[in-house]
Design an enzyme around this catalytic site. Structure first.
Site, PDB file in Angstrom:
ATOM      1  N   TYR A 254      -8.154  -0.458  -1.540  1.00  0.00           N
ATOM      2  CA  TYR A 254      -9.298  -1.330  -1.763  1.00  0.00           C
ATOM      3  C   TYR A 254     -10.625  -0.738  -1.295  1.00  0.00           C
ATOM      4  O   TYR A 254     -11.631  -0.857  -1.965  1.00  0.00           O
ATOM      5  CB  TYR A 254      -9.104  -2.687  -1.062  1.00  0.00           C
ATOM      6  CG  TYR A 254      -8.069  -3.531  -1.774  1.00  0.00           C
ATOM      7  CD1 TYR A 254      -8.418  -4.350  -2.842  1.00  0.00           C
ATOM      8  CD2 TYR A 254      -6.732  -3.462  -1.408  1.00  0.00           C
ATOM      9  CE1 TYR A 254      -7.478  -5.095  -3.525  1.00  0.00           C
ATOM     10  CE2 TYR A 254      -5.768  -4.213  -2.087  1.00  0.00           C
ATOM     11  CZ  TYR A 254      -6.147  -5.016  -3.148  1.00  0.00           C
ATOM     12  OH  TYR A 254      -5.205  -5.743  -3.830  1.00  0.00           O
TER      13      TYR A 254
ATOM     14  N   GLU B 157      -1.709  -1.700  -6.150  1.00  0.00           N
ATOM     15  CA  GLU B 157      -2.784  -2.703  -6.080  1.00  0.00           C
ATOM     16  C   GLU B 157      -4.125  -1.998  -6.018  1.00  0.00           C
ATOM     17  O   GLU B 157      -4.260  -0.976  -5.332  1.00  0.00           O
ATOM     18  CB  GLU B 157      -2.697  -3.578  -4.811  1.00  0.00           C
ATOM     19  CG  GLU B 157      -1.613  -4.598  -4.818  1.00  0.00           C
ATOM     20  CD  GLU B 157      -1.615  -5.476  -3.555  1.00  0.00           C
ATOM     21  OE1 GLU B 157      -2.699  -5.712  -2.974  1.00  0.00           O
ATOM     22  OE2 GLU B 157      -0.519  -5.895  -3.165  1.00  0.00           O
TER      23      GLU B 157
ATOM     24  N   TRP C  30      -4.888  -5.508  -9.152  1.00  0.00           N
ATOM     25  CA  TRP C  30      -4.723  -6.744  -8.375  1.00  0.00           C
ATOM     26  C   TRP C  30      -5.923  -7.633  -8.654  1.00  0.00           C
ATOM     27  O   TRP C  30      -7.034  -7.260  -8.294  1.00  0.00           O
ATOM     28  CB  TRP C  30      -4.637  -6.476  -6.870  1.00  0.00           C
ATOM     29  CG  TRP C  30      -4.464  -7.771  -6.130  1.00  0.00           C
ATOM     30  CD1 TRP C  30      -5.435  -8.618  -5.686  1.00  0.00           C
ATOM     31  CD2 TRP C  30      -3.218  -8.399  -5.828  1.00  0.00           C
ATOM     32  NE1 TRP C  30      -4.881  -9.743  -5.124  1.00  0.00           N
ATOM     33  CE2 TRP C  30      -3.524  -9.633  -5.190  1.00  0.00           C
ATOM     34  CE3 TRP C  30      -1.871  -8.055  -6.033  1.00  0.00           C
ATOM     35  CZ2 TRP C  30      -2.532 -10.516  -4.760  1.00  0.00           C
ATOM     36  CZ3 TRP C  30      -0.902  -8.939  -5.595  1.00  0.00           C
ATOM     37  CH2 TRP C  30      -1.237 -10.148  -4.967  1.00  0.00           C
TER      38      TRP C  30
ATOM     39  N   GLU D 262      -5.542 -16.442  -1.463  1.00  0.00           N
ATOM     40  CA  GLU D 262      -5.808 -15.187  -0.755  1.00  0.00           C
ATOM     41  C   GLU D 262      -5.613 -15.375   0.765  1.00  0.00           C
ATOM     42  O   GLU D 262      -6.538 -15.237   1.547  1.00  0.00           O
ATOM     43  CB  GLU D 262      -7.207 -14.676  -1.124  1.00  0.00           C
ATOM     44  CG  GLU D 262      -7.647 -13.372  -0.490  1.00  0.00           C
ATOM     45  CD  GLU D 262      -6.630 -12.231  -0.530  1.00  0.00           C
ATOM     46  OE1 GLU D 262      -5.948 -12.072  -1.552  1.00  0.00           O
ATOM     47  OE2 GLU D 262      -6.523 -11.519   0.482  1.00  0.00           O
TER      48      GLU D 262
END
Ligand code: FCB
Length: 474
Positions: free
Chosen positions: A290, A363, A408, A415
């Protein structure tokens, strides 16, 4: 939105997998889990001090009742793969007790995914399931007895895996034992914002680490006993840890400020991968990427995930506002840094550990706190996907064996400690009536999968969703 033509047309290797990822607790929302408190998260979700509202009482996005519609939306994405997780708490009610109704739900999900898809012509005719055995959430009967700190959990995890592989093993080739053991440990035993909620409890942290590792080892063996050809790995969250100061990047061992980054990287990124490699229980690695973090040494530092907590051992996060004005973050404050994905994929240490074993990006995604309307400006998500795919493609050209990419997430969903507000989905979900509405990025990503890559074309049309090269925010 301003089109940007300054990047090449990029084809990915044949048979590259294009998918999306989800997790049971974040989407399914079967009321019996919340009402019957079947899992640790079904209880945790009510903690006022830990979980932001709204949480819609664990209904998530009601995938449980929308599964057929959701799989047809996956087909609409031209996907040839889909990553989901089993709901351990609903499937496994106690030692030797498995719930048939829940098991049938996954039979139907797999049947839907594996139905041949003529629309794809020459390409893969099935949506390859990537099954995660646990995505953070524990059955409460195990959580109450110490969870992963108690070796019983690892043994029951193996029993659960045996049940899964016997029932579904003929339909699933790729198994992901754990999702992000490092994130689970950090939030569960260091910042305490997730169950079991301990703060800086390193004895428990390492006991749970050993439990997770034993669970992985036993599950690996259980799967291979039934199907020696199955591919077994786990999904690790990898952050790009580095100093923002160029001088420190190049001379990192000369600076004290570089140390927190180096230590973090070892414990967060590499430790569990190394353990699995040493135990010879890794056929592939799933990478969840991320963002980047940059720490500097500060003996008075606070844990970034829990402002009340001292975490001086790790140093303090550099102030992101000092980054160049080019840099953006998502609405959770996570810096958008696609270059970090290239850096972690091409890191020498990773390639030495994996020795060419396949990598899947399991992801990668962009989040917005949306106003609740589906027709939001989705240009940042589109740019995020494009930039990260360019990074993956560069790594492949450098010889890194990346075989698939899972965005993702398929749907806006629950979340964790941040509740229902963050929206990562390619598909907007109305949290009251559960209506699904594909966003612009959904159409963008479906064209990428169809073309097996990014194509360059004139971005003349104002809103050309059919051309993955368009719709970028620069
Ligand atoms: C990852 C988790 C996933 C989701 C994304 C945003 O760490 O695996 O469940 O919460 O972050």
């Amino acid at each position: 939105m301003r089109p940007d033509n300054h990047y090449p047309s990029l084809k990915f290797p044949n048979n590259f997998l294009w998918g999306t990822a989800t997790a049971a607790f974040q989407i399914e929302g079967h009321p019996e889990e919340y009402l019957g408190k079947l899992s640790d998260w079904a209880e945790w979700i009510d903690r006022q001090d830990k979980v932001l509202k709204p949480t819609n009482d664990g209904r998530a996005v009601n995938h449980y009742e929308h599964m057929i519609e959701d799989v047809s939306l996956i087909r609409g994405l031209n996907s040839n793969a889909y990553r989901f997780s089993f709901n351990w708490a609903r499937l496994h009610r106690g030692p030797g007790v498995f719930d048939e109704n829940t098991a049938q739900f996954y039979d139907s999900l797999l049947d839907q995914l594996l139905q041949s898809n003529t629309a794809l012509g020459q390409r893969s005719s099935r949506i390859e399931p990537f099954a995660t055995i646990i995505h953070f959430v524990l059955p409460n009967w195990l959580a109450k007895e110490g969870g992963w700190e108690n070796p019983k959990t690892a043994h029951e995890f193996a029993n659960f895996t045996k049940f899964l592989v016997k029932r579904y093993g003929n339909r699933i080739k790729h198994w992901i034992t754990h999702n992000e053991p490092n994130i689970f440990l950090g939030f569960g035993y260091e910042s305490g914002i997730w169950p079991p909620g301990y703060e800086n409890d390193w004895t428990r942290y390492f006991k749970a680490y050993q439990g997770l590792l034993l669970g992985h080892q036993l599950a690996y063996k259980a799967i291979k006993e039934v199907n020696a050809n199955a591919q077994v790995g786990f999904a690790q969250n990898l952050y790009c840890y580095e100093s923002h100061d160029e001088n420190l990047v190049n001379h990192k061992w000369e600076s004290l400020d570089a140390m927190p980054n180096a230590l973090r990287k070892q414990i967060h990124n590499y430790a569990f991968i190394e353990s699995c490699v040493e135990l010879d229980t890794l056929d592939f690695l799933g990478i969840n990427y991320y963002t980047r973090f940059s720490y500097k040494l500060n003996p008075q530092a606070k844990d970034p995930a829990n402002a009340n907590l001292s975490a001086s051992f790790w140093g303090e996060l550099n102030d992101l506002s000092k980054l160049s004005s080019e840099v953006k973050d998502n609405s959770l404050g996570w810096e958008l840094y696609a270059e970090g994905l290239y850096k972690i994929l091409t890191e020498k240490k990773l390639s030495k550990l994996l020795e060419g074993k396949p990598i899947y990006i399991t992801e990668n995604g962009y989040c917005q706190m949306e106003a609740g309307q589906p027709d939001i400006d989705d240009s940042y998500r589109i740019k995020y996907i494009r930039d990260h795919l360019i990074a993956v493609h560069r790594a492949i050209n450098k010889g890194v064996n990346v075989q698939g990419y899972f965005y993702w997430s398929l749907l806006d969903n629950f979340e964790w400690a941040l509740g229902m507000k963050p929206r990562f989905g390619l598909i907007h979900v109305d949290h009251e009536n559960f209506t699904r509405t594909p966003k612009a990025s959904y159409h963008y990503y479906s064209q990428i999968a169809k073309n097996n890559g990014l194509t360059t074309a004139a971005c003349s049309s104002k809103d050309n969703h059919d051309n993955p090269s368009c719709n970028s925010q620069t």
